[in-house]
Design a protein around this motif. Sequence first.
Motif, PDB file in Angstrom:
ATOM      1  N   ILE A   1     -14.886  -5.563   3.211  1.00  0.00           N
ATOM      2  CA  ILE A   1     -13.474  -5.269   3.479  1.00  0.00           C
ATOM      3  C   ILE A   1     -13.257  -3.841   3.959  1.00  0.00           C
ATOM      4  N   GLY A   2     -14.352  -3.067   4.068  1.00  0.00           N
ATOM      5  CA  GLY A   2     -14.225  -1.740   4.661  1.00  0.00           C
ATOM      6  C   GLY A   2     -14.253  -0.570   3.712  1.00  0.00           C
TER       7      GLY A   2
ATOM      8  N   GLU B   1      -5.878  -0.995  -1.218  1.00  0.00           N
ATOM      9  CA  GLU B   1      -4.600  -1.317  -0.575  1.00  0.00           C
ATOM     10  C   GLU B   1      -3.950  -2.545  -1.196  1.00  0.00           C
ATOM     11  N   TRP B   2      -4.716  -3.614  -1.386  1.00  0.00           N
ATOM     12  CA  TRP B   2      -4.148  -4.874  -1.875  1.00  0.00           C
ATOM     13  C   TRP B   2      -4.879  -5.443  -3.087  1.00  0.00           C
TER      14      TRP B   2
ATOM     15  N   ASP C   1     -15.258   6.568  -1.760  1.00  0.00           N
ATOM     16  CA  ASP C   1     -15.937   6.445  -0.460  1.00  0.00           C
ATOM     17  C   ASP C   1     -16.683   7.733  -0.116  1.00  0.00           C
TER      18      ASP C   1
ATOM     19  N   ARG D   1      -5.261   4.293  -3.509  1.00  0.00           N
ATOM     20  CA  ARG D   1      -5.912   4.495  -2.205  1.00  0.00           C
ATOM     21  C   ARG D   1      -6.609   5.852  -2.143  1.00  0.00           C
TER      22      ARG D   1
ATOM     23  N   PRO E   1       0.780  -1.242   0.000  1.00  0.00           N
ATOM     24  CA  PRO E   1       0.000   0.000   0.000  1.00  0.00           C
ATOM     25  C   PRO E   1       0.809   1.288   0.000  1.00  0.00           C
TER      26      PRO E   1
ATOM     27  N   GLU F   1     -11.339   2.533  -0.346  1.00  0.00           N
ATOM     28  CA  GLU F   1      -9.955   2.824   0.022  1.00  0.00           C
ATOM     29  C   GLU F   1      -9.251   1.562   0.509  1.00  0.00           C
ATOM     30  N   LYS F   2      -9.917   0.784   1.353  1.00  0.00           N
ATOM     31  CA  LYS F   2      -9.331  -0.470   1.828  1.00  0.00           C
ATOM     32  C   LYS F   2      -9.139  -1.455   0.668  1.00  0.00           C
TER      33      LYS F   2
ATOM     34  N   LYS G   1       2.140  -9.247   2.666  1.00  0.00           N
ATOM     35  CA  LYS G   1       1.428  -8.611   3.776  1.00  0.00           C
ATOM     36  C   LYS G   1       2.188  -8.770   5.089  1.00  0.00           C
TER      37      LYS G   1
END
Length: 260
Positions: free
Chosen positions: A248-249, A256-257, A23, A16, A7, A252-253, A117
């Motif tokens: 996963i939130g 990350e991956w 979001d 991100r 990230p 933006e989250k 990770k």
Amino acid sequence: MVEKVNPSHPDKVADRIAGAIVDLAYKAEKNPKIAAEVLIGHGICHAIIETTAGINKNAVKSAIKRIAGRVKCDIVIVPQDEHLSQNQSKGFRCGDNGIFKGVPLTTEQKQMSKIAKEIYSRYPYDGKYILDEARLIICQSNVKSEELRQRYYYAEVNPLGDWTGSINVDTGATNRKLGSDMADSVTGGGLHGKDLSKADVSVNIYAFLKAQRIGRPVNLCCAIGDDTIDGLPYFEIVRQAKEYIDSIGGFEKFAEWGLF
């Protein structure tokens, strides 16, 4: 063979930020239409945002600085084209032409993601990790190479030696690391900076998840305006993608991956 970037890689920083902007759009509207492109590096972040949602520039600036630190912000927000808005006004229909595929992850690809990770949890700085049939290559900035070699003795670590990365020495742009996000499922569409009416986001997510579930490749195509894909109403494709993003939130989250 698979590549992952973490990230803090400049392209992921851009992804991100684009995700954070999406979001914001979903906070402003239930089903916004948005496309955000971000270019960042060397002390400045450019963000061009086309949207139906009432997004405040100060909120975008705050998101940029939270993710990227002290950078100058160049933010352009424009309304979505009126014809595109009208085309989607009566419900979800496919927002673009495209071909998409989902491919089951291999054991090696899953392990590569796990290693990436794990490294990032210890060293939260710009990094890139590559795995082929015979080699694991770790390129991790802002940490002594010898320290990494002791921990990951089976890998090739920082082949050119110690280095400093991220947006102060490189640039990042949205959707430039799709291999890192999707493994063998990469086609033509980018995942980040767009709402779920866009097939690039929703159909890619749907195809990837279906491939993991059934254990074989999934190949799909669609035309702009389609209301059915893979035998399902397009709104159901969108619903499944939204369920995944929420789990996963948020966007933006997700950035990350990516998908693995």
